[in-house]
Design a protein around this motif. Structure first.
Motif, short mmCIF file in Angstrom:
data_model
loop_
_atom_site.label_atom_id
_atom_site.label_comp_id
_atom_site.label_asym_id
_atom_site.label_seq_id
_atom_site.Cartn_x
_atom_site.Cartn_y
_atom_site.Cartn_z
N ARG A 194 0.33 -1.07 -0.29
CA ARG A 194 -0.09 0.05 0.17
C ARG A 194 1.04 1.49 -0.22
O ARG A 194 1.69 1.13 0.54
CB ARG A 194 -0.95 0.33 1.54
N ILE A 195 0.47 1.92 0.08
CA ILE A 195 0.85 3.26 -0.86
C ILE A 195 0.30 4.58 -0.08
O ILE A 195 -1.58 4.71 -0.27
CB ILE A 195 1.62 4.02 -1.84
N SER A 196 0.59 5.85 0.68
CA SER A 196 0.08 6.69 1.18
C SER A 196 0.91 8.23 -0.05
O SER A 196 1.46 8.39 0.21
CB SER A 196 0.06 6.91 2.99
N VAL A 197 -0.04 8.58 0.00
CA VAL A 197 1.06 10.46 -0.51
C VAL A 197 0.52 11.23 -0.03
O VAL A 197 -0.67 11.74 0.33
CB VAL A 197 -0.21 10.08 -2.06
N MET A 198 1.93 11.88 0.86
CA MET A 198 1.30 13.19 1.48
C MET A 198 1.91 14.60 0.22
O MET A 198 2.06 14.97 -0.55
CB MET A 198 1.67 13.75 2.43
N VAL A 199 0.12 15.65 0.48
CA VAL A 199 0.66 17.09 0.21
C VAL A 199 0.15 17.80 1.49
O VAL A 199 -0.76 18.19 1.49
CB VAL A 199 -0.87 16.90 -1.03
#
Lengths: 267, 367, 312
Positions: A224-229
């Motif tokens: 799984r991946i998370s994308v931080m913005v």
């Protein structure tokens, strides 16, 4: 021939399941880090399962490094809760540090020590016994096929090998979780894959892998991946689901869509 | 020319936007002058003194009485001979000795006058000077008592010998020393670091791959630090004159000219170092070890050269600051003219030309 | 006339051979990519071409000028952005730009047309110090500085390393605009996905150019049929496929595993049979068109094979 591919399948296959219940390696709940009026990390919540390969992505300055420092027990959050390997990030920093491994592209090994000396040093730092260090380091050297280089200085190794060795050293004390900060920057495609083979193997052995990368194809190696913005987690799912959600077949596009609107960007 | 000016302007931005550089530039000279100035001017009391009285007459007894009456001196056991005196000096028991010749009383009435030998341990030159001054005035007083009418026939002539430091460096002599040190720091250390920083940043590559002539990079780096060194120099002079009441005896023009010569020597050294090193750390280390340490130790401003082993004395001849120190001391404190310092000046000119040529030659038009 | 010509360049540092007999040329107005990992010799090549470094042997010309003899001429005509270039952190955006403009004997106004598109993006931060800019902004400012004197050839050494996907994409858009203005651009990158944005590329590894061609041609030259497979447990699939004696090469690629088989007449039906033997859940097998990264891996493995053969 094709089977449906769902989130649950993935978890039950790859996460370490103990008595049917999913164990959490990292739990974050409303984690926030504030520097003055600047929210580097803004109320992020996510879980990482045991034995999972978790990709932690984000644009430059999105707050990845700050979040990672908190999870590694190097700095305190301003508010929110988090546990790493079951230990609290406020009260049990020392125990967190004992149970994690850390490797980054920038700092990994001492160039002016030999391979063996580096291994012995890190083993010693994490309190691995002398006899155990001996056994494990000779194992390690032979699995990596570095017998000839064992007494050479690390500076003489090619970059790709250094990174592989650095990873091995980071999991030498058999931590529950290993944090990898852009481990493969600048490494050639073949060595990069060998590196990921090692990551897979570590994960198969039950080590949770928490990794940041700028290579989007590597993001797809993650469970799984998370994308931080801008300090927030804007997306969190399997790579396949994210691509489906953004109607594209490349992670690059997913990332671009998410991070394009980023307001802040600084290192 | 426009390019050079833009470059120099940029250098000044670097300096004025870096607090640490500013602190070194302006904090250091002030602190050093104040520290040296006040730490060294403490008053002297209870000096251990021994008398070798070969005459044992009324006059010598009276003089000894006068010496022991003040609180300056503590008169120790009389000595029997010179060897004993020397031993006691070495043991640190006494810091000063007075020797009366056998025929002191009869010499007193001879035209040449009577001689007293005064020996002082000048390894601490400030104390030694003070001690000698006290003794001089005691003897002078006694002379006057003997001869209130000031007839020239009775005379006591103190013969002073400053042991271990015959030139009597110290007291205000630290000022030329501090000046030399500051020039080293600004012109050698800061300049070399400023050039090497461009290498570390990667901007040096851009500058080389530009129509700007590589030599101009060096000139543009050197000019600001020359100016800053002179500013520091003026600050030190002002502090010396107004805070420490130092009288500048010699020609200011000469002092400035000699200083610029020395600054050029230091700058050349700095540029040379920057050409040979790739990191700011190494540049700083070499400047410190190679330039500042020798300045502190081998110019004679902190430790008298005469006491050092021969090797160090010989080594001191290649230290540029030794010559500058001696020039400034002569001109500023003693008021001597160019004719007294031309030799040192010539040596500095040779050193500056040599170093500058070497620096320019070693400067690579490539990486 | 070619803009850049490199003939048999060799560069060694002590015992390390950084560049081994490299030759290539770049046509005028071309966007040429040097693609390879760290330590491949890209930076050494750039330094030779920008006259910063003398090669041990071989010759090179830029705009017809020899890099050794006519280095001054070249320095007037090229723009260069070194890999570790980070500008003056303590100067503002504007001070940096006008400083470099002056050093190159020009003014911001004189060549404003060229940098306009890029400069407008950083102009709001004009009075901010370069050290306080984001990675992407720094790259843009650095590009402006390299362009300020309207160079004929632009050398960019890993301009997108360590920069996020968004900034990378913007950067490549800018390069394409510059290309339209007729500037020859030589750019290096470790990111294989950027290769397709170049007119022609050289794949470089260990100081050797493995292949030079347009990205399309390089892909077309891939000698085998490439297959992709995935399953729920991708690691197990990878291990199983590797154990299979019919496999020629096999490696992870994004969410798939890419592999080739030894037989030349492989078709998808047979391949599926091979893959299915191990009974994987969620198995999917398909034929795919190779990417530059596949070609790079292939060429690396081939050259590795050659080295091993020689050792035997």
């Amino acid at each position: 021939m094709k089977k449906n591919y769902s989130n649950e399948d993935l978890h039950s296959e790859q996460g370490a399941t103990i008595s049917g219940q999913q164990q959490k390696a990292i739990v974050c709940n409303g984690l926030t880090k504030q520097f003055g009026s600047f929210r580097a990390v803004d109320n992020i919540s996510f879980d990482v399962n045991e034995g999972e390969i978790f990709g932690f992505l984000g644009a430059n300055g999105a707050g990845k490094t700050t979040a990672m420092r908190i999870l590694c027990g190097l700095s305190y959050p301003t508010s929110g809760e988090a546990t790493v390997a079951g230990f609290d990030v406020y009260k049990q920093q020392e125990r967190i540090k004992k149970n994690i491994g850390y490797m980054s592209q920038k700092f990994s090994l001492y160039d002016n020590l030999t391979l063996l000396e580096n291994i012995e040093f890190y083993g010693g730092v994490y309190g691995v016994s002398r006899s155990e260090i001996k056994i494990r380091s000779s194992d390690l050297i032979s699995t990596l096929g570095l017998q000839k280089e064992a007494h050479k200085l690390v500076s003489e190794l090619p970059l790709g090998w250094k990174q592989k060795l650095a990873f091995s050293v980071a999991i030498f004390h058999r931590p529950k979780i290993v944090f990898l900060d852009e481990p493969t920057g600048g490494v050639d495609p073949v060595t990069r894959r060998q590196f990921w083979d090692m990551i897979y193997e570590a994960a198969a052995n039950g080590i949770t892998v928490f990794v940041t990368t700028h290579y989007m194809d590597e993001a797809e190696y993650c469970n799984r991946i998370s994308v931080m913005v801008d300090g927030r987690v804007e997306a969190l799912d399997t790579p396949a689901n994210l691509k489906k959600q953004y109607k594209t077949n490349s992670m690059n596009d997913v990332f671009y869509e998410l991070a394009r609107g980023a307001k802040r960007a600084d290192n | 020319m426009k390019q050079l000016l833009a470059f120099i302007k940029k250098e000044f931005y670097h300096v004025f936007r870096d607090r640490r550089t500013l602190l070194i530039l302006f904090g250091m000279p002030i602190v050093q002058i104040i520290l040296f100035g006040f730490a060294l001017s403490s008053e002297v009391k209870n000096i251990g003194i021994a008398v070798l009285d070969n005459a044992r007459d009324v006059h010598t007894q009276q003089i000894i009485g006068k010496i022991s009456s003040g609180y300056y001196f503590r008169v120790k056991q009389p000595a029997l001979n010179f060897q004993e005196l020397e031993q006691r000096f070495r043991a640190g028991e006494i810091e000063c000795a007075v020797v009366f010749p056998e025929k002191f009383a009869s010499d007193l009435y001879k035209p040449g006058g009577a001689h007293i030998q005064v020996i002082a341990d000048a390894s601490d030159p400030n104390t030694a000077t003070t001690v000698i001054n006290y003794l001089n005035s005691i003897i002078g007083n006694y002379e006057q008592e003997l001869n209130p009418l000031r007839k020239l026939s009775y005379r006591i002539v103190p013969e002073i010998r400053m042991l271990y430091n015959e030139e009597q460096n110290g007291s205000l002599n630290f000022i030329p020393g501090v000046i030399a040190l500051i020039f080293m720091i600004v012109s050698t250390a800061l300049t070399s670091v400023a050039v090497v920083r461009e290498k570390e940043l990667g901007t040096m590559e851009i500058l080389l791959v530009s129509p700007f002539r590589p030599i101009m990079v060096l000139i543009a780096k050197a000019v600001p630090y020359l100016v800053l060194s002179l500013v520091d120099f003026i600050i030190i002079l002002l502090l010396a004159v107004f805070l420490l009441n130092v009288e500048i005896r010699g020609s200011l023009v000469l002092i400035f000219a000699e200083s610029i010569l020395f600054i050029i020597t230091c700058l050349s050294m700095g540029l040379l170092i920057s050409n040979l090193t790739g990191s700011q750390q190494t540049a700083m280390m070499i400047s410190m070890m190679g330039m500042m340490l020798p300045t502190l130790i081998l110019t004679g401003f902190m430790f008298p050269l005469e006491n050092m082993p021969k090797v160090f004395q010989i080594l001191s001849y290649i230290v540029p600051s030794k010559y500058y120190y001696s020039i400034i001391k002569s001109v500023m404190l003693k008021g001597l003219g160019f004719s007294y310092v031309w030799k040192e000046t010539l040596i500095l000119v040779i050193m500056a030309t040599g170093l500058l040529t070497l620096a320019l030659r070693k400067f690579n038009v490539r990486l | 006339m070619n803009s850049v010509e490199v003939i048999n360049i060799v560069k060694t540092y002590g015992e390390v051979k950084a560049v081994k007999n490299v030759s290539f040329e770049v046509a005028k107005g071309e966007l040429f990519g040097l693609i390879g990992p760290d330590g491949a010799g890209k930076t050494s090549l750039f330094r030779v071409l920008t006259t910063l470094l003398l090669a041990d042997s071989g010759t090179a010309t830029v705009e017809g000028f020899d890099v050794v003899k006519d280095y001054r001429e070249i320095r007037n005509r090229v723009g260069y952005m070194p890999g570790r270039f980070s500008l003056y952190q303590d100067l503002t955006v504007e001070e940096n730009l006008s400083f470099f403009a002056t050093v190159f004997g020009t003014t911001i106004r004189e060549n404003y047309d060229l940098i306009k598109d890029i400069y407008e993006q950083i102009a709001p931060f004009n009075s901010r110090r370069a050290g306080k800019l984001s990675g992407g902004m720094k790259q843009k400012l650095a590009l402006c500085c390299a362009l300020i004197h309207k160079p004929d050839v632009l050398f960019l050494d890993e301009p997108t390393t360590g920069v996020d996907v968004v900034s990378r994409r913007e950067f490549w858009e800018m390069l394409n605009k510059l290309k339209k203005q007729g500037i020859t651009i030589v750019v290096s990158t470790p990111y294989m996905d950027e290769a397709s944005l170049c007119d022609r590329i050289a794949l470089i590894q260990d100081g050797t150019v493995m292949s030079i061609n347009s990205p399309d041609r390089i892909v077309k030259n891939f000698p085998k049929t490439l297959f992709a497979a995935k399953a729920n447990n991708i690691y197990k699939l990878l291990q199983d496929l590797r154990r299979n004696s019919e496999m020629e090469s096999c490696y992870a690629f994004g969410e798939y595993i890419h592999f080739t088989v030894k037989a030349d007449d492989a078709d998808i039906v047979r391949i599926s049979q091979i893959a299915e033997r191990e009974n994987h859940d969620g198995l999917e097998v398909k034929q795919v068109i190779p990417g530059i990264e596949d070609c790079f891996i292939r060429l690396t493995l081939d050259s590795g094979q050659k080295i091993m053969d020689r050792k035997k």
